[in-house]
Design a protein around this motif. Structure first.
Motif, PDB file in Angstrom:
ATOM      1  N   ALA A 150       0.813  -1.217   0.000  1.00  9.75           N
ATOM      2  CA  ALA A 150       0.000   0.000   0.000  1.00  9.75           C
ATOM      3  C   ALA A 150       0.844   1.264   0.000  1.00  9.75           C
ATOM      4  O   ALA A 150       0.381   2.332  -0.422  1.00  9.75           O
ATOM      5  CB  ALA A 150      -0.937  -0.002   1.208  1.00  9.75           C
ATOM      6  N   ARG A 151       2.098   1.168   0.444  1.00  2.00           N
ATOM      7  CA  ARG A 151       2.970   2.347   0.447  1.00  2.00           C
ATOM      8  C   ARG A 151       3.260   2.844  -0.961  1.00  2.00           C
ATOM      9  O   ARG A 151       3.694   3.995  -1.145  1.00  2.00           O
ATOM     10  CB  ARG A 151       4.280   2.019   1.159  1.00  2.00           C
ATOM     11  CG  ARG A 151       4.144   1.770   2.652  1.00  2.00           C
ATOM     12  CD  ARG A 151       5.466   1.348   3.260  1.00  2.00           C
ATOM     13  NE  ARG A 151       5.940   0.062   2.731  1.00  2.00           N
ATOM     14  CZ  ARG A 151       7.062  -0.537   3.124  1.00  2.00           C
ATOM     15  NH1 ARG A 151       7.841   0.041   4.041  1.00  2.00           N
ATOM     16  NH2 ARG A 151       7.428  -1.704   2.605  1.00  2.00           N
ATOM     17  N   HIS A 152       3.013   1.994  -1.954  1.00  3.25           N
ATOM     18  CA  HIS A 152       3.350   2.363  -3.327  1.00  3.25           C
ATOM     19  C   HIS A 152       2.146   2.785  -4.153  1.00  3.25           C
ATOM     20  O   HIS A 152       2.289   3.091  -5.344  1.00  3.25           O
ATOM     21  CB  HIS A 152       4.065   1.185  -4.007  1.00  3.25           C
ATOM     22  CG  HIS A 152       5.334   0.805  -3.316  1.00  3.25           C
ATOM     23  ND1 HIS A 152       5.872  -0.459  -3.373  1.00  3.25           N
ATOM     24  CD2 HIS A 152       6.180   1.534  -2.525  1.00  3.25           C
ATOM     25  CE1 HIS A 152       6.983  -0.500  -2.663  1.00  3.25           C
ATOM     26  NE2 HIS A 152       7.192   0.695  -2.140  1.00  3.25           N
ATOM     27  N   LEU A 207      11.054   2.835  -4.458  1.00  2.00           N
ATOM     28  CA  LEU A 207      10.340   1.663  -3.948  1.00  2.00           C
ATOM     29  C   LEU A 207      11.174   0.899  -2.932  1.00  2.00           C
ATOM     30  O   LEU A 207      10.735  -0.129  -2.415  1.00  2.00           O
ATOM     31  CB  LEU A 207       9.984   0.719  -5.098  1.00  2.00           C
ATOM     32  CG  LEU A 207       9.254   1.309  -6.302  1.00  2.00           C
ATOM     33  CD1 LEU A 207       9.029   0.228  -7.350  1.00  2.00           C
ATOM     34  CD2 LEU A 207       7.940   1.943  -5.879  1.00  2.00           C
ATOM     35  N   SER A 208      12.366   1.387  -2.630  1.00  2.00           N
ATOM     36  CA  SER A 208      13.316   0.637  -1.820  1.00  2.00           C
ATOM     37  C   SER A 208      13.175   0.958  -0.328  1.00  2.00           C
ATOM     38  O   SER A 208      12.428   1.860   0.074  1.00  2.00           O
ATOM     39  CB  SER A 208      14.745   0.941  -2.268  1.00  2.00           C
ATOM     40  OG  SER A 208      15.143   2.216  -1.813  1.00  2.00           O
ATOM     41  N   ASP A 209      13.946   0.231   0.474  1.00  2.83           N
ATOM     42  CA  ASP A 209      13.924   0.401   1.924  1.00  2.83           C
ATOM     43  C   ASP A 209      14.957   1.395   2.424  1.00  2.83           C
ATOM     44  O   ASP A 209      15.114   1.560   3.644  1.00  2.83           O
ATOM     45  CB  ASP A 209      14.166  -0.954   2.610  1.00  2.83           C
ATOM     46  CG  ASP A 209      13.085  -1.966   2.282  1.00  2.83           C
ATOM     47  OD1 ASP A 209      11.910  -1.553   2.189  1.00  2.83           O
ATOM     48  OD2 ASP A 209      13.413  -3.157   2.111  1.00  2.83           O
ATOM     49  N   VAL A 210      15.670   2.055   1.504  1.00  2.73           N
ATOM     50  CA  VAL A 210      16.677   3.036   1.888  1.00  2.73           C
ATOM     51  C   VAL A 210      16.432   4.328   1.130  1.00  2.73           C
ATOM     52  O   VAL A 210      15.756   4.349   0.098  1.00  2.73           O
ATOM     53  CB  VAL A 210      18.109   2.518   1.593  1.00  2.73           C
ATOM     54  CG1 VAL A 210      18.397   1.254   2.387  1.00  2.73           C
ATOM     55  CG2 VAL A 210      18.290   2.273   0.097  1.00  2.73           C
ATOM     56  N   ALA A 211      16.966   5.430   1.638  1.00  6.09           N
ATOM     57  CA  ALA A 211      16.863   6.709   0.938  1.00  6.09           C
ATOM     58  C   ALA A 211      17.683   6.658  -0.348  1.00  6.09           C
ATOM     59  O   ALA A 211      18.705   5.960  -0.433  1.00  6.09           O
ATOM     60  CB  ALA A 211      17.352   7.839   1.830  1.00  6.09           C
ATOM     61  N   PRO A 221      12.850   6.265   2.012  1.00  2.20           N
ATOM     62  CA  PRO A 221      12.373   4.940   1.597  1.00  2.20           C
ATOM     63  C   PRO A 221      10.877   4.975   1.260  1.00  2.20           C
ATOM     64  O   PRO A 221      10.079   5.559   1.986  1.00  2.20           O
ATOM     65  CB  PRO A 221      12.653   4.064   2.823  1.00  2.20           C
ATOM     66  CG  PRO A 221      13.787   4.744   3.516  1.00  2.20           C
ATOM     67  CD  PRO A 221      13.578   6.204   3.299  1.00  2.20           C
ATOM     68  N   HIS A 222      10.533   4.392   0.128  1.00  2.38           N
ATOM     69  CA  HIS A 222       9.156   4.282  -0.338  1.00  2.38           C
ATOM     70  C   HIS A 222       8.502   5.658  -0.577  1.00  2.38           C
ATOM     71  O   HIS A 222       7.277   5.787  -0.509  1.00  2.38           O
ATOM     72  CB  HIS A 222       8.319   3.434   0.629  1.00  2.38           C
ATOM     73  CG  HIS A 222       8.947   2.115   0.941  1.00  2.38           C
ATOM     74  ND1 HIS A 222       8.896   1.069   0.060  1.00  2.38           N
ATOM     75  CD2 HIS A 222       9.679   1.714   2.006  1.00  2.38           C
ATOM     76  CE1 HIS A 222       9.571   0.029   0.595  1.00  2.38           C
ATOM     77  NE2 HIS A 222      10.058   0.403   1.755  1.00  2.38           N
TER      78      HIS A 222
END
Length: 430
Positions: A285-287, A393-397, A421-422
């Motif tokens: 849902a974050r995307h 879409l990643s878990d890092v900046a 992230p995201h």
């Protein structure tokens, strides 16, 4: 291809399926015309303007026996929705708010209960009525995609061409501004090339959108003389590349999309009445905002499917009534809609507002300047204008694109030169 009307360059549609929206189908007891259900759309028109759309794209309105795509009378409003006076009032109220009105033209086939179909089935392919339908190899008639209640028209018959042109003119005279051509992919392009110029001679400001799923979109537009066709390839790439965290798929599809923009402005969407809702399609849902960003900034003519702006969910299934979940009844007003994501609605407002302030986006191309599986920076440009769009879409900046920030996700922390992230960011380059 003839000139597309100038107003189309600013068009943003809000699409709805009236039979479902008003609770007219499916229904245990079919509503009568005196319920005037078509007027139930009117209280939503202010919502459409507040959203930032400029027109309502209506699903089938004409008399039918079930889902609306089995037309039995092209000149009559479906009695489950009301009558012609209800249509006139809906159009008048839409136009009073500056909204265009698009109708859904089912001209590839008719319902088997259509008077012409009934006469053809009774009297056979060699009868006058039989000449209106496409002949089958078995001596019968061709069903549309295997559905016996839908019989394909004989598009080589001049009478069919005259009927379709007359139906289009009739409702354009009554206030419609545009047509969606249902199942246009199944109809010969020569048919559209014969019919549409006739309609344009009397209604030069009409706009024609063809439903085309596969194939060479540009060739279809050029051969048929329609203004645009549905960009299913881009629709698929948006949700698929996000789910798979494979933005190379998106980049590849955008290169093809840019080629189309050299010929016409495709009809873009991330949801409609025929597909699983985008909120149900995406795994994370974050995307969901990332998909909305792409709809808002990419070249073409965008459409929001009613309810997607609130994050409604619904899965299309391959079974009888498998579309019901994505074509639900709506309440009397937006304030009564259960489960509405107001934050997502406000995001749509912001992004569609950004698009209206940058009308050049209608023909803008998108080129990745940075690209990996899970983040990209797109330069969206046309006519000396450009935006930088960063999707993460990643878990890092990740590093952001240059430029003055116009909008960004507000649920995470950014630094000046990175996107969280995201997260996502839109900036002005020039």
């Amino acid at each position: 291809m003839t000139d597309t009307p100038d107003w189309a360059a600013h068009a943003i549609w809000w699409r709805l399926y009236p039979l479902g929206f008003t609770g007219a189908y499916p229904a245990a007891v079919a509503p009568a015309a005196d319920e005037h259900r078509l007027r139930r759309i009117i209280p939503w028109l202010d919502h459409v303007t507040e959203l930032g759309a400029s027109g309502i794209a209506l699903g089938p309105l004409f008399a039918s026996t079930s889902h609306g795509y089995d037309t039995v009378d092209h000149y009559r409003i479906d009695p489950r929705l009301g009558d012609e006076h209800d249509f006139d009032e809906l159009v008048a109220q839409a136009h009073a708010r500056g909204l265009k009105v698009q109708l859904d033209g089912v001209f590839n086939h008719v319902g088997s209960a259509h008077p012409i179909a009934q006469a053809a089935l009774r009297d056979g392919p060699d009868s006058p009525a039989g000449q209106w339908l496409a002949p089958g190899a078995d001596g019968g008639f061709v069903p549309f995609e295997g559905h016996d209640i839908l019989l394909t028209l004989n598009h080589a018959n001049p009478d069919v061409q005259r009927l379709v042109a007359d139906v289009m003119r009739h409702w354009l005279d009554r206030g419609a501004d545009a047509w969606r051509l249902d199942a246009a992919y199944a109809t010969p392009t020569t048919f559209w090339a014969q019919v549409l110029p006739q309609v344009r001679r009397t209604h030069p400001q009409a706009w024609f959108e063809a439903e085309v799923i596969h194939g060479d979109y540009a060739a279809f537009v050029q051969a048929s003389s329609v203004d645009t066709c549905t960009q299913y390839e881009l629709w698929k790439a948006v949700w698929s590349s996000i789910n798979d965290r494979n933005l190379h798929e998106l980049a590849w599809t955008l290169s093809r999309h840019d080629e189309l923009l050299a010929t016409f402005a495709p009809s873009t969407f991330i949801g409609n009445h025929d597909v699983t809702r985008i909120a149900s399609r995406l795994d994370d849902a974050r995307h969901l905002p990332h998909a909305v960003v792409l709809l808002a900034v990419l070249g073409g003519t965008p459409t929001v499917y009613a309810g997607d702006e609130y994050g409604l969910r619904g899965v299309k299934e391959d079974r009888p009534h498998g579309d019901d979940a994505i074509r639900p009844a709506f309440p009397a007003t937006p304030a009564d809609l259960a489960g509405a994501d107001q934050g997502l609605f406000r995001l749509h407002q912001r992004l569609l507002g950004l698009r209206r302030r940058h009308p050049w986006l209608h023909r803008a191309t998108a080129t990745p300047t940075q690209l990996s599986n899970d983040h990209t920076i797109l330069e969206v440009a046309h006519g000396g204008h450009a935006l930088s769009v960063t999707l993460n879409l990643s878990d890092v900046a990740v590093p952001s694109g240059a430029g003055d920030v116009l909008d960004q996700d507000d649920g995470s922390q950014h630094t000046g030169d990175s996107v969280a992230p995201h997260g996502w960011r839109i900036a002005s380059l020039r």
